[in-house]
Design an enzyme around this catalytic site. Structure first.
Site, PDB file in Angstrom:
ATOM      1  N   LYS A 266       0.835  -1.199   0.000  1.00  0.00           N
ATOM      2  CA  LYS A 266       0.000   0.000   0.000  1.00  0.00           C
ATOM      3  C   LYS A 266       0.873   1.255   0.000  1.00  0.00           C
ATOM      4  CE  LYS A 266      -3.825  -1.932   2.754  1.00  0.00           C
ATOM      5  NZ  LYS A 266      -4.903  -1.778   1.767  1.00  0.00           N
ATOM      6  N   ARG A 340     -10.111 -11.682   2.239  1.00  0.00           N
ATOM      7  CA  ARG A 340     -10.943 -12.761   1.696  1.00  0.00           C
ATOM      8  C   ARG A 340     -10.211 -14.104   1.770  1.00  0.00           C
ATOM      9  NH1 ARG A 340     -11.431  -9.432  -3.765  1.00  0.00           N
ATOM     10  NH2 ARG A 340     -11.343  -7.812  -2.172  1.00  0.00           N
TER      11      ARG A 340
HETATM   12  N1  BES Z   1      -7.873  -3.856   4.574  1.00  0.00           N
HETATM   13  C1  BES Z   1      -8.090  -3.478   3.243  1.00  0.00           C
HETATM   14  C2  BES Z   1      -9.396  -2.713   3.036  1.00  0.00           C
HETATM   15  C3  BES Z   1      -9.520  -1.376   3.722  1.00  0.00           C
HETATM   16  C4  BES Z   1      -9.366  -0.219   2.987  1.00  0.00           C
HETATM   17  C5  BES Z   1      -9.877  -1.282   5.046  1.00  0.00           C
HETATM   18  C6  BES Z   1      -9.538   1.013   3.602  1.00  0.00           C
HETATM   19  C7  BES Z   1     -10.038  -0.056   5.652  1.00  0.00           C
HETATM   20  C8  BES Z   1      -9.873   1.096   4.934  1.00  0.00           C
HETATM   21  C9  BES Z   1      -8.142  -4.711   2.347  1.00  0.00           C
HETATM   22  O1  BES Z   1      -7.361  -5.788   2.759  1.00  0.00           O
HETATM   23  C10 BES Z   1      -7.657  -4.305   1.007  1.00  0.00           C
HETATM   24  O2  BES Z   1      -6.525  -3.923   0.905  1.00  0.00           O
HETATM   25  N2  BES Z   1      -8.507  -4.413  -0.012  1.00  0.00           N
HETATM   26  C11 BES Z   1      -8.154  -4.093  -1.333  1.00  0.00           C
HETATM   27  C12 BES Z   1      -8.716  -5.133  -2.260  1.00  0.00           C
HETATM   28  C13 BES Z   1      -8.235  -5.038  -3.688  1.00  0.00           C
HETATM   29  C14 BES Z   1      -6.746  -5.283  -3.752  1.00  0.00           C
HETATM   30  C15 BES Z   1      -8.978  -6.040  -4.531  1.00  0.00           C
HETATM   31  C16 BES Z   1      -8.735  -2.730  -1.668  1.00  0.00           C
HETATM   32  O3  BES Z   1      -9.839  -2.428  -1.243  1.00  0.00           O
HETATM   33  O4  BES Z   1      -8.041  -1.955  -2.324  1.00  0.00           O
HETATM   34 MN    MN Z   2      -5.355  -5.596   2.096  1.00  0.00          MN
END
Ligand code: BES
Ligand code: MN
Ligand code: ZN
Length: 487
Positions: A266, A340
């Site tokens: 990230k 997931r």
């Molecule tokens: N933990 C994150 C989602 C999240 C985003 C929680 C903002 C709280 C605040 C999750 O694991 C994630 O990174 N999801 C990705 C999925 C994508 C790579 C398909 C996302 O939402 O970008």
């Molecule tokens: Mn994530």
């Protein structure tokens, strides 16, 4: 925070702070100072409007909290007003305060639910996290107690609501503190210890699988996420037996104690907030704290896959194919879609309990923040009646859920060239794709998925809320379970 109850007339309540929730246009003649402010037109009782008066009576201070128009009063607006009162009490450093609602400001709420939501609100507004500050600037004590000042006729009903409110407040504070703990403190094994402590305190069963046992169990997706970390994963199982031999409700919570994204890392900005990626797990633990206190006649199993998601030489990589607990193979497209992966193994593990219903809570997608902002949980599932039931529980709890479709058409997003399914479908319909992935691993029970990424924590403060964790899910789970238990 504990609650007390009094049936004294308001004028004779001795307290450092008497907070009175009032409706617009019908504020009360409780003190000459208040009356002067109202007569001068300085105070109207609008939503969130407050007035602090150093009156001449027994109460050292009087705080009026406006709730708005009488025809718009709900459980949520009363909870919010109580939270505003508690937040001010905290700011004033009073440790304890008294709380009452005028007749006009109570709407159509019965005495039981009124007491319950007042305590819930007080717990919400009084919270602040100071555990890790050695030198807090402007230190203020925790709110130790709130005294509800009620009418004598309401006493019995209010006592019933108070018991529920107290339990929810305890679960709520437990969850919020745990959410707040950073990744270096709240590791997967720390979460597991908390679960074991809870179980010991309330007399229910806790089973914790360590890495070797997770491997033996065949949870290849959870292991794939954990393999980049020096911290070992844990799989936590809590079993509350309050209702004989009937099949349980399963509550499942995403327990990523820190989500860096892994190899699909990230951006640095706000990455520290990813300590909140365990908020589904902490909501489940908070719900068990409530269960332990209220002991409703129902059986509940809590499942928490717990791990970090970090990049390293041993981390999973985009393109890797892993085998899940259910047996389906997964192509990892994006290592940041890790929630997931750990939940799919938990959903598969849940089969052995033959749950009558399963609800998972997970900070799963950034997309749900884009879709619904910070005001609603994204809700998806495979069973319309259960979806409606969860949504109702959310309404009562003031934790609103909004449905998104899980039509077959969206399944295509997850087609993989090499495996049974891939873990990311790209940017389109992100929340739905996440839920569809989970659905692939739900075998034989009604299930609802709650995407709490937008509601688990707040980036700023409000009049009723401190910045940070919200304990979202604790109240919803409780409302759902109590209704199911017929309580
Ligand atoms: N933990 C994150 C989602 C999240 C985003 C929680 C903002 C709280 C605040 C999750 O694991 C994630 O990174 N999801 C990705 C999925 C994508 C790579 C398909 C996302 O939402 O970008
Ligand atoms: Mn994530
Ligand atoms: Zn995550």
């Amino acid at each position: 925070m504990k609650s007390l109850m009094s049936t004294k007339p308001l004028e004779s309540v001795e307290t450092p702070l008497l907070a009175l929730i009032v409706a617009q246009g019908s504020t009360t003649a409780i003190d000459p100072g208040v009356e002067r402010a109202v007569a001068a037109g300085d105070y109207k009782g609008k939503k969130d409007e407050t007035l602090l008066v150093y009156g001449s009576g027994k109460a050292q201070r009087i705080l009026l909290v406006g709730i708005g128009k009488t025809n718009e009063i709900t459980r949520s607006s009363i909870r919010r007003a109580a939270a505003i009162a508690a937040r001010r009490a905290r700011g004033l450093g009073t440790k304890t305060f008294s709380l009452a609602v005028t007749k006009e400001a109570r709407g159509s709420l019965g005495a039981a639910e009124l007491a319950q939501v007042l305590i819930e609100g007080a717990a919400q507004g009084g919270w602040q996290f100071t555990e890790l500050k050695k030198q807090p600037e402007d230190p203020k004590p925790d709110i130790e107690s709130v005294e509800l000042v009620i009418e004598a006729a309401d006493k019995e009903q209010a006592a019933r609501g108070r018991r529920i409110g107290d339990a929810i407040a305890a679960g709520y504070l437990f969850t919020r503190n745990l959410q707040m703990l950073p990744g270096n403190v709240c590791t997967p094994s720390y979460l597991a210890e908390q679960a074991q402590k809870l179980a010991a305190a309330h007399g229910f069963k806790a089973t914790v699988l360590d890495k070797a046992q997770i491997k033996k169990e065949g949870m290849g997706a959870l292991l794939a996420v954990a393999q980049g970390s020096a911290e070992e994963p844990r799989f936590i199982v809590l079993e509350y037996q309050g209702g004989g031999t009937g099949a349980p409700i399963a509550l499942i919570g995403k327990g990523v104690t820190f989500d860096s994204g892994g190899i699909s890392i990230k951006p640095a900005a706000n990455m520290e907030d990813m300590k909140f990626d365990k908020s589904g797990a902490t909501a489940v633990l908070g719900a068990f704290e409530v269960l332990g206190r209220l002991k409703p006649k129902i059986n509940v199993v809590g499942l928490i896959p717990a791990t970090e998601n970090l990049p390293s030489g041993t981390a999973m990589k985009p393109g890797d194919v892993v085998k899940s607990h259910l047996g389906k193979t997964i192509e990892i497209i994006n290592t940041d879609a890790e929630g997931r992966l750990i939940l799919c193994d938990a959903l598969s593990y849940a089969r052995r309990f033959k749950p009558v219903a399963a609800i998972d809570a997970a900070t799963l997608t950034g997309a749900v923040v884009i879709a619904l902002g910070h005001h609603a949980i994204g809700m998806l599932g495979n069973d319309e009646p259960l979806l409606a039931e969860v949504r109702d529980a959310g309404e009562r709890a003031g934790e609103r859920c909004w449905p998104l479709p899980l039509w077959d058409d969206y399944r295509e997003l997850l087609k993989s060239d090499v495996a049974d399914v891939k873990n990311s479908g790209g940017r389109a319909a992100g929340t739905i794709a996440g839920a569809w992935f989970l659905r692939e691993f739900v075998d034989g029970f009604p299930w609802v998925h709650l995407d709490i990424a937008g509601t688990a924590y707040l980036e700023g403060e409000g009049p009723s809320h401190a910045k940070g964790p919200t304990a979202i899910g604790v109240r919803l789970f409780t409302e759902f379970l109590l209704k199911r238990a017929g309580a």
